[in-house]
Design a protein around this motif. Structure first.
Motif, PDB file in Angstrom:
ATOM      1  N   GLU A  91      44.589  54.688  41.903  1.00 26.32           N
ATOM      2  CA  GLU A  91      43.905  53.520  42.438  1.00 26.32           C
ATOM      3  C   GLU A  91      42.559  53.934  43.020  1.00 26.32           C
ATOM      4  O   GLU A  91      42.478  54.873  43.820  1.00 26.32           O
ATOM      5  CB  GLU A  91      44.769  52.885  43.528  1.00 26.32           C
ATOM      6  N   PHE A  97      33.315  47.953  40.888  1.00 21.70           N
ATOM      7  CA  PHE A  97      34.689  47.529  41.114  1.00 21.70           C
ATOM      8  C   PHE A  97      34.987  47.479  42.614  1.00 21.70           C
ATOM      9  O   PHE A  97      34.425  48.242  43.400  1.00 21.70           O
ATOM     10  CB  PHE A  97      35.676  48.503  40.470  1.00 21.70           C
ATOM     11  N   THR A 148      35.436  47.384  30.651  1.00 19.76           N
ATOM     12  CA  THR A 148      36.879  47.165  30.630  1.00 19.76           C
ATOM     13  C   THR A 148      37.362  46.259  29.515  1.00 19.76           C
ATOM     14  O   THR A 148      38.549  46.267  29.190  1.00 19.76           O
ATOM     15  CB  THR A 148      37.339  46.566  31.967  1.00 19.76           C
ATOM     16  N   VAL A 179      40.759  51.630  32.356  1.00 20.51           N
ATOM     17  CA  VAL A 179      41.001  50.726  33.470  1.00 20.51           C
ATOM     18  C   VAL A 179      42.225  49.893  33.106  1.00 20.51           C
ATOM     19  O   VAL A 179      42.264  49.249  32.058  1.00 20.51           O
ATOM     20  CB  VAL A 179      39.798  49.808  33.736  1.00 20.51           C
ATOM     21  N   THR A 236      44.070  47.658  35.545  1.00 16.62           N
ATOM     22  CA  THR A 236      43.944  46.331  36.154  1.00 16.62           C
ATOM     23  C   THR A 236      42.750  46.334  37.092  1.00 16.62           C
ATOM     24  O   THR A 236      42.403  47.362  37.682  1.00 16.62           O
ATOM     25  CB  THR A 236      45.188  45.922  36.962  1.00 16.62           C
ATOM     26  N   LEU A 237      42.131  45.173  37.236  1.00 15.53           N
ATOM     27  CA  LEU A 237      41.031  44.985  38.178  1.00 15.53           C
ATOM     28  C   LEU A 237      41.527  44.226  39.385  1.00 15.53           C
ATOM     29  O   LEU A 237      42.343  43.311  39.255  1.00 15.53           O
ATOM     30  CB  LEU A 237      39.894  44.196  37.522  1.00 15.53           C
ATOM     31  N   ASN A 238      41.028  44.574  40.560  1.00 23.19           N
ATOM     32  CA  ASN A 238      41.379  43.850  41.763  1.00 23.19           C
ATOM     33  C   ASN A 238      40.636  42.532  41.802  1.00 23.19           C
ATOM     34  O   ASN A 238      39.505  42.455  41.408  1.00 23.19           O
ATOM     35  CB  ASN A 238      41.011  44.680  42.994  1.00 23.19           C
ATOM     36  N   THR A 257      41.294  48.928  42.178  1.00 29.88           N
ATOM     37  CA  THR A 257      41.354  48.950  40.714  1.00 29.88           C
ATOM     38  C   THR A 257      42.269  50.084  40.255  1.00 29.88           C
ATOM     39  O   THR A 257      42.160  51.218  40.733  1.00 29.88           O
ATOM     40  CB  THR A 257      39.949  49.150  40.124  1.00 29.88           C
TER      41      THR A 257
END
Length: 363
Positions: free
Chosen positions: A325, A310, A133, A359, A361-363, A314
């Motif tokens: 998502e 992930f 990412t 990607v 955004t990452l959680n 995400t």
């Protein structure tokens, strides 16, 4: 803070609170400065209101957006605290240092201690780095070699750690990634940046970067022999079909095996003079297909498994430009999770024509 309708949002406004999807996944972090595509994402997930700092929504003519709840400005007498350095800031500093070192290495000694200090400064932010990412904030294709060196260093550091090597090996593996292509400094730049296919003679000269690299590093202090061997051996294959010595897997140093994977990954997922960057997910799939007979299969499996770990939530962009998502990842197909798009589940294992392109955004 103020709660503002997304109908009133404009690019450039900063979020003062995390934004979540209706399913609870983290969509955008607090502090995000909204771009035009972010507004599209918010609308796609039917977010109605977001929190911004008071005054953020002021327009050029002084009008204010509708405020959903009262705002009280906090008073403070504390002096502002300078923000700590970020991964991107330290990364950019290392790029410039590597660029300077590579351009002068033929005529002078490698500034190994300066490079080590700055590499350690970047690795201090390693928790914020994921090979899949992370993307440089800006990159000129002519600087590809420097970006490949730094990214290979970070990914090699992680892969050595993930694979269970001793802690003393982690920084040396990072050095192996940083210096694996240093032999290119002895290659004619017209070959390095040639947009057309190389002739047989030119290809043979390009291959010599491995031996050139070993020669450059053989008298450098603060690195071990494994780093030098990684420069020499990172194009060797476990079946003995690589170069320059056609070694089989039992004779290839573990750092070279690690760098052999990270170098391929970043070489294919970065823009180059003669080839555009490919989706990192597709690159992982190609690396997986090469694992049998070419790359160390256990290291490949570890690299794919860990870099795709992930949490649900995400946010990704698919190859058809749909935004969704991740809701479930099958450990047997880590590059092809299930993605929720507009309330429908897209199973990328079944829909092979689709893949994750980015990607968001990452959680």
């Amino acid at each position: 803070m103020a709660s503002i309708s997304i109908l009133e949002l404009k690019p450039g406004i900063k979020l003062s609170k995390d934004v979540h999807t209706p399913m609870g996944g983290l969509l955008m972090h607090k502090g995000t400065v909204l771009l035009p595509r972010d507004l599209d994402i918010l609308r796609a997930f039917m977010v109605q209101y977001v929190e911004i700092d008071a005054g953020e929504g002021d327009s050029k003519n002084g009008s204010k957006p509708a405020i959903h709840k009262s705002v009280k400005k906090e008073q403070t007498s504390a002096e502002p605290i300078a923000p700590p350095s970020s991964l991107h800031e330290e990364y950019d500093r290392l790029i410039q240092l590597v660029k300077s070192a590579y351009q002068s290495v033929v005529a002078s000694e490698l500034p190994i201690y300066e490079l080590r200090n700055q590499l350690e400064a970047v690795i201090a932010h390693i928790k914020d780095y994921n090979p899949l990412t992370f993307a440089p904030r800006s990159m000129n294709e002519y600087d590809y070699n420097y970006h490949n060196a730094v990214l290979s260093a970070l990914s090699s550091y992680l892969l050595s750690k993930w694979s269970g090597l001793q802690q003393k090996d982690w920084m040396q593996a990072a050095f192996a990634g940083l210096f694996h292509d240093i032999g290119n400094t002895k290659i004619d730049p017209t070959l390095l940046y040639k947009p057309q296919p190389l002739t047989t003679a030119e290809f043979e000269e390009m291959r010599r970067h491995t031996t050139y690299g070993y020669q450059i590093l053989k008298n450098v202090t603060a690195i071990n022999e494994g780093v030098r061997l990684a420069a020499l051996q990172h194009h060797e294959k476990v079946d003995g079909s690589g170069y320059p010595l056609r070694l089989d897997g039992s004779k290839i140093h573990v750092y070279a095996k690690i760098v052999g994977i990270t170098d391929i990954f970043h070489a294919m997922s970065l823009n180059r003079i003669y080839r555009k960057a490919q989706s990192p997910y597709l690159v992982l799939e190609q690396i997986h297909s090469e694992a049998f007979g070419k790359l160390d299969p256990s290291l490949v499996q570890i690299f794919i498994k860990k870099s795709t770990e992930f949490h649900n939530g995400t946010i990704v962009r698919l190859s058809n430009d749909q935004i969704g998502e991740i809701v479930f990842t099958d450990s047997n197909n880590p590059t092809r999770p299930m993605v929720s798009v507009g309330g429908e589940i897209v199973n990328l294992v079944q829909k092979r024509h689709l893949y994750i392109d980015e990607v968001i955004t990452l959680n």
